[in-house]
Write a protein that holds these residues in place. Sequence first.
Motif, PDB file in Angstrom:
ATOM      1  N   GLU A 134       0.902  -1.343  -0.007  1.00 17.02           N
ATOM      2  CA  GLU A 134      -0.116   0.019   0.007  1.00 17.02           C
ATOM      3  C   GLU A 134       0.736   1.399   0.013  1.00 17.02           C
ATOM      4  O   GLU A 134       0.519   2.173  -0.791  1.00 17.02           O
ATOM      5  CB  GLU A 134      -0.848  -0.038   1.087  1.00 17.02           C
ATOM      6  CG  GLU A 134      -2.078  -0.762   0.831  1.00 17.02           C
ATOM      7  CD  GLU A 134      -3.066  -0.349  -0.395  1.00 17.02           C
ATOM      8  OE1 GLU A 134      -3.237   0.654  -0.291  1.00 17.02           O
ATOM      9  OE2 GLU A 134      -3.603  -1.154  -1.010  1.00 17.02           O
TER      10      GLU A 134
ATOM     11  N   LYS B 120       2.234   1.322  -3.457  1.00 13.59           N
ATOM     12  CA  LYS B 120       1.036   2.081  -4.323  1.00 13.59           C
ATOM     13  C   LYS B 120       0.953   3.361  -4.316  1.00 13.59           C
ATOM     14  O   LYS B 120       0.747   3.998  -5.174  1.00 13.59           O
ATOM     15  CB  LYS B 120      -0.272   1.166  -3.913  1.00 13.59           C
ATOM     16  CG  LYS B 120      -1.488   1.623  -4.760  1.00 13.59           C
ATOM     17  CD  LYS B 120      -2.745   0.570  -4.396  1.00 13.59           C
ATOM     18  CE  LYS B 120      -3.836   1.126  -5.038  1.00 13.59           C
ATOM     19  NZ  LYS B 120      -4.960   0.185  -4.600  1.00 13.59           N
TER      20      LYS B 120
ATOM     21  N   ASP C 205       1.906  -6.847  -9.640  1.00 18.51           N
ATOM     22  CA  ASP C 205       0.573  -7.196  -9.086  1.00 18.51           C
ATOM     23  C   ASP C 205      -0.049  -5.654  -8.471  1.00 18.51           C
ATOM     24  O   ASP C 205      -1.056  -5.472  -8.456  1.00 18.51           O
ATOM     25  CB  ASP C 205       0.724  -8.047  -7.713  1.00 18.51           C
ATOM     26  CG  ASP C 205       0.701  -9.634  -8.324  1.00 18.51           C
ATOM     27  OD1 ASP C 205       0.404  -9.891  -9.527  1.00 18.51           O
ATOM     28  OD2 ASP C 205       1.318 -10.413  -7.469  1.00 18.51           O
ATOM     29  N   ILE C 206       0.816  -4.949  -8.203  1.00 22.10           N
ATOM     30  CA  ILE C 206       0.651  -3.671  -7.572  1.00 22.10           C
ATOM     31  C   ILE C 206       0.109  -2.762  -8.598  1.00 22.10           C
ATOM     32  O   ILE C 206      -0.811  -2.038  -8.215  1.00 22.10           O
ATOM     33  CB  ILE C 206       1.954  -2.945  -6.636  1.00 22.10           C
ATOM     34  CG1 ILE C 206       2.313  -3.585  -5.334  1.00 22.10           C
ATOM     35  CG2 ILE C 206       1.700  -1.652  -6.505  1.00 22.10           C
ATOM     36  CD1 ILE C 206       3.583  -3.367  -4.936  1.00 22.10           C
TER      37      ILE C 206
ATOM     38  N   ASN D  19      -1.343  -3.537 -11.248  1.00 19.97           N
ATOM     39  CA  ASN D  19      -2.732  -4.163 -11.545  1.00 19.97           C
ATOM     40  C   ASN D  19      -3.800  -3.756 -10.480  1.00 19.97           C
ATOM     41  O   ASN D  19      -4.811  -3.679 -10.810  1.00 19.97           O
ATOM     42  CB  ASN D  19      -2.708  -5.722 -11.464  1.00 19.97           C
ATOM     43  CG  ASN D  19      -2.393  -6.220 -12.787  1.00 19.97           C
ATOM     44  OD1 ASN D  19      -2.865  -5.901 -14.219  1.00 19.97           O
ATOM     45  ND2 ASN D  19      -1.665  -7.124 -13.024  1.00 19.97           N
ATOM     46  N   THR D  20      -3.443  -3.381  -9.406  1.00 27.25           N
ATOM     47  CA  THR D  20      -4.302  -2.928  -8.273  1.00 27.25           C
ATOM     48  C   THR D  20      -4.695  -1.643  -8.342  1.00 27.25           C
ATOM     49  O   THR D  20      -5.725  -1.291  -7.796  1.00 27.25           O
ATOM     50  CB  THR D  20      -4.130  -3.327  -6.744  1.00 27.25           C
ATOM     51  OG1 THR D  20      -2.931  -2.483  -6.511  1.00 27.25           O
ATOM     52  CG2 THR D  20      -3.603  -4.909  -6.511  1.00 27.25           C
TER      53      THR D  20
ATOM     54  N   ARG E 115     -10.889  -2.018 -12.556  1.00 27.03           N
ATOM     55  CA  ARG E 115     -11.564  -3.016 -12.922  1.00 27.03           C
ATOM     56  C   ARG E 115     -12.374  -3.153 -13.904  1.00 27.03           C
ATOM     57  O   ARG E 115     -13.273  -2.410 -13.961  1.00 27.03           O
ATOM     58  CB  ARG E 115     -11.891  -4.016 -11.931  1.00 27.03           C
ATOM     59  CG  ARG E 115     -11.225  -3.969 -10.635  1.00 27.03           C
ATOM     60  CD  ARG E 115     -10.511  -5.579 -10.506  1.00 27.03           C
ATOM     61  NE  ARG E 115      -9.780  -5.634  -9.598  1.00 27.03           N
ATOM     62  CZ  ARG E 115      -8.523  -5.671  -9.409  1.00 27.03           C
ATOM     63  NH1 ARG E 115      -7.832  -5.920 -10.667  1.00 27.03           N
ATOM     64  NH2 ARG E 115      -7.988  -6.237  -8.160  1.00 27.03           N
TER      65      ARG E 115
END
Length: 176
Positions: free
Chosen positions: A66, A69, A166-167, A169-170, A174
């Motif tokens: 986080e 991010k 992965d980070i 992508n978050t 969506r």
Amino acid sequence: MYDKMVAVDPGAPTEQEKAQQGVLKPRYMQWRETLSSTATLGFRIEGIKKADGTCNTNFKKTKHGEQVKQALVDFVDGNIQILESYLQRLEELRSVLEKSEFFRTHEVVGSSLLFVHDATGQARVWMIDFGKTVPLPSPLTLDHRTPWQEGNREDGYLWGLDNLIDIFNTMLPRSP
């Protein structure tokens, strides 16, 4: 290195290190990695310079996804186009590295990813800093995802890249 350690965490040095007012480089480097996302995610942010000239190198305690991010959102000013470009390039890079004989037969230590974008939305990522990259003795190979243990020479490059992807992508909206 002792002074740097004490500046970040006065309680970090052992009693012996305090008495000697010194710390060995391998100990300092291992300690530093436990503070940053290197230990938890396989990579760390060294610095960010934005288009307005502001520079931030205060990422020594950026340890969790986080926090990374948030630093990345700030870096791109929330620009989804730039995030998508970076993600696409990271995925391309991973695909090439997974197939590379050179990558499989070399230990990649101290390499970096350089992220650059501009106001038009152009964004690129480059691998840089290969001064410590060394070939492995034949027939050894690395998968770059196996956790490092003393003597195995694994560098975690793909593990870190997987986590970074992965980070990213978050961070993207969506699709329904």
